[in-house]
Motif scaffolding. Structure first.
Motif, PDB file in Angstrom:
ATOM      1  N   ILE A  68       3.243   5.654  -5.906  1.00 41.84           N
ATOM      2  CA  ILE A  68       3.041   5.688  -7.354  1.00 41.84           C
ATOM      3  C   ILE A  68       1.863   6.597  -7.712  1.00 41.84           C
ATOM      4  O   ILE A  68       1.963   7.430  -8.628  1.00 41.84           O
ATOM      5  CB  ILE A  68       2.814   4.259  -7.895  1.00 41.84           C
ATOM      6  N   LEU A  69       0.758   6.455  -6.990  1.00 45.41           N
ATOM      7  CA  LEU A  69      -0.423   7.276  -7.288  1.00 45.41           C
ATOM      8  C   LEU A  69      -0.168   8.756  -7.031  1.00 45.41           C
ATOM      9  O   LEU A  69      -0.662   9.615  -7.776  1.00 45.41           O
ATOM     10  CB  LEU A  69      -1.624   6.787  -6.481  1.00 45.41           C
ATOM     11  N   VAL A  70       0.616   9.078  -6.016  1.00 45.48           N
ATOM     12  CA  VAL A  70       0.956  10.481  -5.757  1.00 45.48           C
ATOM     13  C   VAL A  70       1.744  11.049  -6.931  1.00 45.48           C
ATOM     14  O   VAL A  70       1.485  12.166  -7.388  1.00 45.48           O
ATOM     15  CB  VAL A  70       1.742  10.617  -4.435  1.00 45.48           C
ATOM     16  N   ARG A  71       2.692  10.285  -7.456  1.00 46.95           N
ATOM     17  CA  ARG A  71       3.487  10.762  -8.595  1.00 46.95           C
ATOM     18  C   ARG A  71       2.633  10.892  -9.860  1.00 46.95           C
ATOM     19  O   ARG A  71       2.797  11.845 -10.628  1.00 46.95           O
ATOM     20  CB  ARG A  71       4.662   9.817  -8.819  1.00 46.95           C
TER      21      ARG A  71
ATOM     22  N   LEU B  76       0.825  -1.215   0.000  1.00 50.07           N
ATOM     23  CA  LEU B  76       0.000   0.000   0.000  1.00 50.07           C
ATOM     24  C   LEU B  76       0.855   1.259   0.000  1.00 50.07           C
ATOM     25  O   LEU B  76       0.502   2.255  -0.649  1.00 50.07           O
ATOM     26  CB  LEU B  76      -0.955  -0.013   1.199  1.00 50.07           C
ATOM     27  N   TRP B  77       1.976   1.243   0.696  1.00 48.81           N
ATOM     28  CA  TRP B  77       2.881   2.392   0.694  1.00 48.81           C
ATOM     29  C   TRP B  77       3.427   2.620  -0.713  1.00 48.81           C
ATOM     30  O   TRP B  77       3.474   3.756  -1.205  1.00 48.81           O
ATOM     31  CB  TRP B  77       4.025   2.135   1.682  1.00 48.81           C
ATOM     32  N   GLY B  78       3.815   1.537  -1.385  1.00 45.72           N
ATOM     33  CA  GLY B  78       4.316   1.667  -2.750  1.00 45.72           C
ATOM     34  C   GLY B  78       3.234   2.157  -3.706  1.00 45.72           C
ATOM     35  O   GLY B  78       3.478   3.030  -4.552  1.00 45.72           O
ATOM     36  N   LEU B  79       2.040   1.610  -3.594  1.00 40.59           N
ATOM     37  CA  LEU B  79       0.932   2.043  -4.440  1.00 40.59           C
ATOM     38  C   LEU B  79       0.612   3.514  -4.202  1.00 40.59           C
ATOM     39  O   LEU B  79       0.371   4.275  -5.153  1.00 40.59           O
ATOM     40  CB  LEU B  79      -0.302   1.176  -4.166  1.00 40.59           C
TER      41      LEU B  79
END
Length: 126
Positions: free
Chosen positions: A113-116, A107-110
């Motif tokens: 990615i979504l923030v970027r 979830l941290w990685g997702l």
């Protein structure tokens, strides 16, 4: 008119019993405040005694008898439960911790990615 005359007697007596329960509990609260000059141990003992008496009176009502029967049946069911061994409990706990850590990382990685992606689309941030 009720077909069972005992039911109407029980309901009126239940009302009186519940009234007595509320009076006892209210007396415990009010007495605790009114007798503030007594020692804490005496006040606690008085409150415990009044709560115990209120529970006994409540257990005499039809709802109270139903609750007592439910508690007895629950105790019987708990005895039937096969509890895990210490080793099984530890292993299950470690599995839960591992899966939680893996999901947190995913979830941290997702999220990163979504923030970027949102930053790229909106042009906000760099």
């Amino acid at each position: 008119m009720s077909a069972n005359p005992e039911a109407s007697t029980n309901s009126s007596m239940d009302g009186l019993k519940w009234g007595l329960v509320f009076i006892l509990l209210g007396g415990a609260v009010v007495g605790n405040y009114m007798l503030a000059d007594l020692s804490v141990a005496l006040r606690v003992a008085g409150v415990i005694v009044l709560i115990a008496v209120a529970l006994v009176v409540a257990a005499q009502t039809s709802k109270g008898q139903t609750a007592v029967a439910f508690a007895k049946e629950s105790r019987t069911e708990v005895r039937k439960v096969v509890w895990p061994t210490r080793q099984e409990a530890v292993q299950t706990t470690l599995i839960v911790f591992a899966v939680t850590a893996i999901m947190a990382l995913l979830l941290w990685g997702l999220d990163a990615i979504l923030v970027r992606v949102v930053a790229f689309i909106t042009g906000v941030g760099s």
